[in-house]
Design a protein around this motif. Sequence first.
Motif: not given
Length: 158
Positions: A52, A55, A60, A66, A70, A75, A78, A134-135, A142
């Motif tokens: 994560a 990335k 977003y 992905g 994401f 995310l 993935y 996070h996204s 991300v």
Amino acid sequence: MTAQTHVPSLLTRAGAVSALTLAAVGGTLLAPGAAPEAQAVTSHATKALSIAASKKGAPYRYGSAGPTRFDCSGLTLYAYKKAGKSLPRTAQQQYNQSRHITASSRQKGDLVFFHSGGRVYHVGIYAGDGRIWHSPKTGSWVKLDRIWSSKVYYGRVR
């Protein structure tokens, strides 16, 4: 002997890289003889966290999982898929499938679920120190953020 002369004899080049990678994402190394389940959970969670984080900056896109765009659950899906675990597609489904844990037992790599009115609407991967990867939303990417709400649940991927 100095510590510097001990390191090459104790770690292979790959082992040193793995240890450095774990240190970079705040992972832990388990002692020999640790319980296999604990080792597997820590291993998958640490790997998913690292994936994560790799990335960072990916844009977003709603519904995307992905490898270059994401949404929030995309995310986590993935990252855990690349770490060898399968998750369902949505944040709510991921919450339903995870092993629910308390805030005091959360570990790096656990999932953090944001909820309102009994519904889970967002998910990220716990990075330690009150932060998640996070996204978040349209127009964003991300990133690593502080957990901004007290309305969160925690889940461990089985």
